[in-house]
Enzyme design. Structure first.
Site, PDB file in Angstrom:
ATOM      1  CE1 TYR A 104      -3.033  -3.057   0.337  1.00  3.54           C
ATOM      2  CE2 TYR A 104      -3.383  -2.546   2.641  1.00  3.54           C
ATOM      3  CZ  TYR A 104      -3.630  -3.342   1.547  1.00  3.54           C
ATOM      4  OH  TYR A 104      -4.482  -4.416   1.660  1.00  3.54           O
ATOM      5  CB  SER A 164     -13.678  -5.445  -0.352  1.00  2.00           C
ATOM      6  OG  SER A 164     -12.421  -5.033  -0.826  1.00  2.00           O
ATOM      7  N   PRO A 165     -15.498  -5.442   2.930  1.00  2.00           N
ATOM      8  CG  PRO A 165     -15.556  -4.768   5.177  1.00  2.00           C
ATOM      9  CD  PRO A 165     -14.618  -4.922   4.001  1.00  2.00           C
ATOM     10  CG  LEU A 166     -18.345  -1.307   4.136  1.00  2.00           C
ATOM     11  CD1 LEU A 166     -17.838   0.062   4.571  1.00  2.00           C
ATOM     12  CD2 LEU A 166     -19.759  -1.555   4.688  1.00  2.00           C
ATOM     13  CG  HIS A 206      -1.029  -8.731  -0.124  1.00  2.00           C
ATOM     14  ND1 HIS A 206      -0.626  -7.439   0.085  1.00  2.00           N
ATOM     15  CD2 HIS A 206      -2.358  -8.653  -0.359  1.00  2.00           C
ATOM     16  CE1 HIS A 206      -1.661  -6.634  -0.024  1.00  2.00           C
ATOM     17  NE2 HIS A 206      -2.729  -7.344  -0.296  1.00  2.00           N
TER      18      HIS A 206
HETATM   19  N1  NAP Z   1      -5.904  -8.711   1.346  1.00  2.00           N
HETATM   20  C1  NAP Z   1      -6.247  -8.056   0.268  1.00  2.00           C
HETATM   21  O1  NAP Z   1      -5.926  -8.451  -0.849  1.00  2.00           O
HETATM   22  C2  NAP Z   1      -7.036  -6.783   0.404  1.00  2.00           C
HETATM   23  C3  NAP Z   1      -7.678  -6.232  -0.715  1.00  2.00           C
HETATM   24  C4  NAP Z   1      -8.417  -5.046  -0.548  1.00  2.00           C
HETATM   25  C5  NAP Z   1      -8.498  -4.460   0.706  1.00  2.00           C
HETATM   26  N2  NAP Z   1      -7.853  -5.014   1.773  1.00  2.00           N
HETATM   27  C6  NAP Z   1      -7.946  -4.417   3.134  1.00  2.00           C
HETATM   28  O2  NAP Z   1      -9.334  -4.304   3.479  1.00  2.00           O
HETATM   29  C7  NAP Z   1      -9.644  -2.977   3.856  1.00  2.00           C
HETATM   30  C8  NAP Z   1     -11.081  -2.621   3.455  1.00  2.00           C
HETATM   31  O3  NAP Z   1     -11.337  -2.960   2.112  1.00  2.00           O
HETATM   32  P1  NAP Z   1     -11.675  -1.918   0.946  1.00  2.00           P
HETATM   33  O4  NAP Z   1     -11.127  -0.575   1.207  1.00  2.00           O
HETATM   34  O5  NAP Z   1     -11.276  -2.611  -0.310  1.00  2.00           O
HETATM   35  O6  NAP Z   1     -13.249  -1.884   0.895  1.00  2.00           O
HETATM   36  P2  NAP Z   1     -14.468  -1.508   1.867  1.00  2.00           P
HETATM   37  O7  NAP Z   1     -14.022  -1.440   3.261  1.00  2.00           O
HETATM   38  O8  NAP Z   1     -15.537  -2.443   1.463  1.00  2.00           O
HETATM   39  O9  NAP Z   1     -14.895  -0.065   1.337  1.00  2.00           O
HETATM   40  C9  NAP Z   1     -14.105   1.061   1.481  1.00  2.00           C
HETATM   41  C10 NAP Z   1     -14.763   2.191   0.697  1.00  2.00           C
HETATM   42  O10 NAP Z   1     -16.052   2.450   1.241  1.00  2.00           O
HETATM   43  C11 NAP Z   1     -16.166   3.801   1.644  1.00  2.00           C
HETATM   44  N3  NAP Z   1     -16.919   3.783   2.904  1.00  2.00           N
HETATM   45  C12 NAP Z   1     -16.546   3.235   4.085  1.00  2.00           C
HETATM   46  N4  NAP Z   1     -17.514   3.347   5.015  1.00  2.00           N
HETATM   47  C13 NAP Z   1     -18.536   3.994   4.393  1.00  2.00           C
HETATM   48  C14 NAP Z   1     -19.825   4.404   4.814  1.00  2.00           C
HETATM   49  N5  NAP Z   1     -20.263   4.154   6.045  1.00  2.00           N
HETATM   50  N6  NAP Z   1     -20.616   5.041   3.906  1.00  2.00           N
HETATM   51  C15 NAP Z   1     -20.188   5.289   2.657  1.00  2.00           C
HETATM   52  N7  NAP Z   1     -18.972   4.928   2.208  1.00  2.00           N
HETATM   53  C16 NAP Z   1     -18.156   4.280   3.055  1.00  2.00           C
HETATM   54  C17 NAP Z   1     -14.739   4.312   1.761  1.00  2.00           C
HETATM   55  O11 NAP Z   1     -14.664   5.661   1.398  1.00  2.00           O
HETATM   56  P3  NAP Z   1     -14.274   6.839   2.441  1.00  2.00           P
HETATM   57  O12 NAP Z   1     -12.846   6.635   2.796  1.00  2.00           O
HETATM   58  O13 NAP Z   1     -14.511   8.055   1.637  1.00  2.00           O
HETATM   59  O14 NAP Z   1     -15.203   6.669   3.593  1.00  2.00           O
HETATM   60  C18 NAP Z   1     -14.002   3.474   0.717  1.00  2.00           C
HETATM   61  O15 NAP Z   1     -14.126   4.053  -0.558  1.00  2.00           O
HETATM   62  C19 NAP Z   1      -8.569  -2.129   3.167  1.00  2.00           C
HETATM   63  O16 NAP Z   1      -8.380  -0.896   3.826  1.00  2.00           O
HETATM   64  C20 NAP Z   1      -7.357  -3.016   3.238  1.00  2.00           C
HETATM   65  O17 NAP Z   1      -6.720  -2.848   4.510  1.00  2.00           O
HETATM   66  C21 NAP Z   1      -7.131  -6.174   1.622  1.00  2.00           C
END
Ligand code: NAP
Length: 331
Positions: free
Chosen positions: A57, A206-208, A127
């Site tokens: 990252y 990416s739970p959201l 990863h």
């Molecule tokens: N192991 C892997 O390969 C892998 C891959 C992807 C991600 N990850 C990890 O998982 C974490 C979370 O996953 P993710 O970022 O992919 O997806 P996510 O948590 O499903 O969604 C994040 C997105 O949703 C927005 N958001 C969050 N809460 C919200 C709410 N209450 N209302 C509206 N929008 C909201 C955020 O924007 P704002 O910032 O503008 O709120 C951001 O754009 C990452 O930070 C990372 O640490 C790991």
């Protein structure tokens, strides 16, 4: 906030963690350092103790940020990071392929510790599975790091069931971090039963749905070129238009429960198993508070059945990853 335990080594973490990736990587914006540090501190005040980052990252900058925020309050937090890529020599975003050779893993651990200014990594995930390195060698390298006191727990990300078993036989795996959400339920078939059998925790990323399941995005939302989602078939304009009915449905369920769609998406994951710990990412305090609210939203068996029944009727349009990235998962 409720605490949950990951793995047979009983790594205790808050029921919801905080994904830190989007603070400096992936969504096309590098957020203000001081603001992100105070957001992480606020998360701790609100009961979150589990923070997720990775070498890739940035690269590197997200670990530096997380370390800057959390090293001063080290005893209050659980820090997870990840290894497994070769970075570009100029340090620009992206990577030059997988690398989980044992000697590389050990170099990355030392570099991550230094960048974060901490003495040990609580949870060190591979990863992506590296097809060129037997997983036993990867597990062996992490075992050495654990014996040296540099790492506390071993994790995998997007690994297949057989790989999880082989790794676990060498060094017990504490958690698998893979995508899992209302609109990506593939882990339910083989992965969750394997984790349950072996006593391994699940950390859904990416739970959201990378923001889409919150209902705050639609087909008119501009995704800049540097926003990773612009490369994903599920985020094409057509797919977002088609998937609007999925989010509308989630909105209806949320209204009935007096909650928001994001809270339903997180509470649904929490209700699947007591060893599931989602790590939603946000860069905004109001959304952090909203997401944390999901930890106290209890869905009954009847609620869950209703949600499952309703969402199973709405097809999801578009692959979650383009082919070259999907190929790196489930191995
Ligand atoms: N192991 C892997 O390969 C892998 C891959 C992807 C991600 N990850 C990890 O998982 C974490 C979370 O996953 P993710 O970022 O992919 O997806 P996510 O948590 O499903 O969604 C994040 C997105 O949703 C927005 N958001 C969050 N809460 C919200 C709410 N209450 N209302 C509206 N929008 C909201 C955020 O924007 P704002 O910032 O503008 O709120 C951001 O754009 C990452 O930070 C990372 O640490 C790991």
């Amino acid at each position: 906030m409720e605490k949950r335990k990951l793995g047979r080594g009983n790594l205790e973490v808050s029921a919801l963690g905080l994904g830190c990736m989007g603070m400096s990587f992936s969504y096309g914006v590098v957020h203000d350092e001081n603001e992100m540090i105070s957001l992480m501190h606020k998360a701790v005040d609100l009961g979150v103790n589990f923070f997720d980052t990775a070498e890739v990252y940035g690269p590197f900058t997200n670990e530096v940020l997380v370390g800057k925020a959390l090293a001063p309050i080290r005893d209050k937090v659980v820090i997870a990071t990840k290894f497994g890529f070769n970075m570009k020599p100029d340090g620009s975003p992206g990577w030059l392929g997988l690398n989980s050779r044992p000697e590389h893993i050990k170099l990355v651990a030392d570099a991550s510790l230094k960048r974060m200014n901490i003495e040990s990594i609580d949870l060190f995930y591979q990863h992506r599975v590296d097809p060129d390195v037997p997983i036993e060698d990867v597990a062996g390298a992490v075992k050495d790091l654990i014996q040296a006191g540099k790492v506390k727990h071993f994790g995998l990300s997007e690994a297949g069931a057989q790989t999880i078993r082989r790794a676990h036989a060498v060094q017990p795996v504490t958690a698998l971090q893979s995508e899992y959400s209302l609109w990506w339920r593939k882990p339910e078939a083989e992965i969750l039963p394997t984790l349950e059998e072996l006593g391994i925790g699940m950390v859904p990323y990416s739970p959201l749905g990378k923001g889409f399941l919150t209902g705050k995005m639609d087909d008119t939302t501009e995704l800049g070129k540097t926003d990773f989602r612009s490369q994903l078939p599920r985020f094409s304009t057509e797919a977002r238009k088609a998937n609007q009915s999925f989010v509308n449905l989630l909105g209806d369920i949320a209204k009935q429960k007096g909650a928001t769609p994001a809270q339903i998406a997180l509470a649904w994951l929490l209700a699947q198993k007591p060893w599931i710990v989602p790590i939603p990412g946000t860069t905004k305090l109001s959304r952090l508070e909203e997401n944390i609210g999901a930890a106290s939203l209890k869905l009954s068996v009847a609620d869950l059945a209703e949600i499952n029944d309703a969402i199973s009727r709405v097809p999801v349009e578009g692959d979650r990853y383009p082919e070259h990235l999907e190929k790196m998962t489930g191995r």
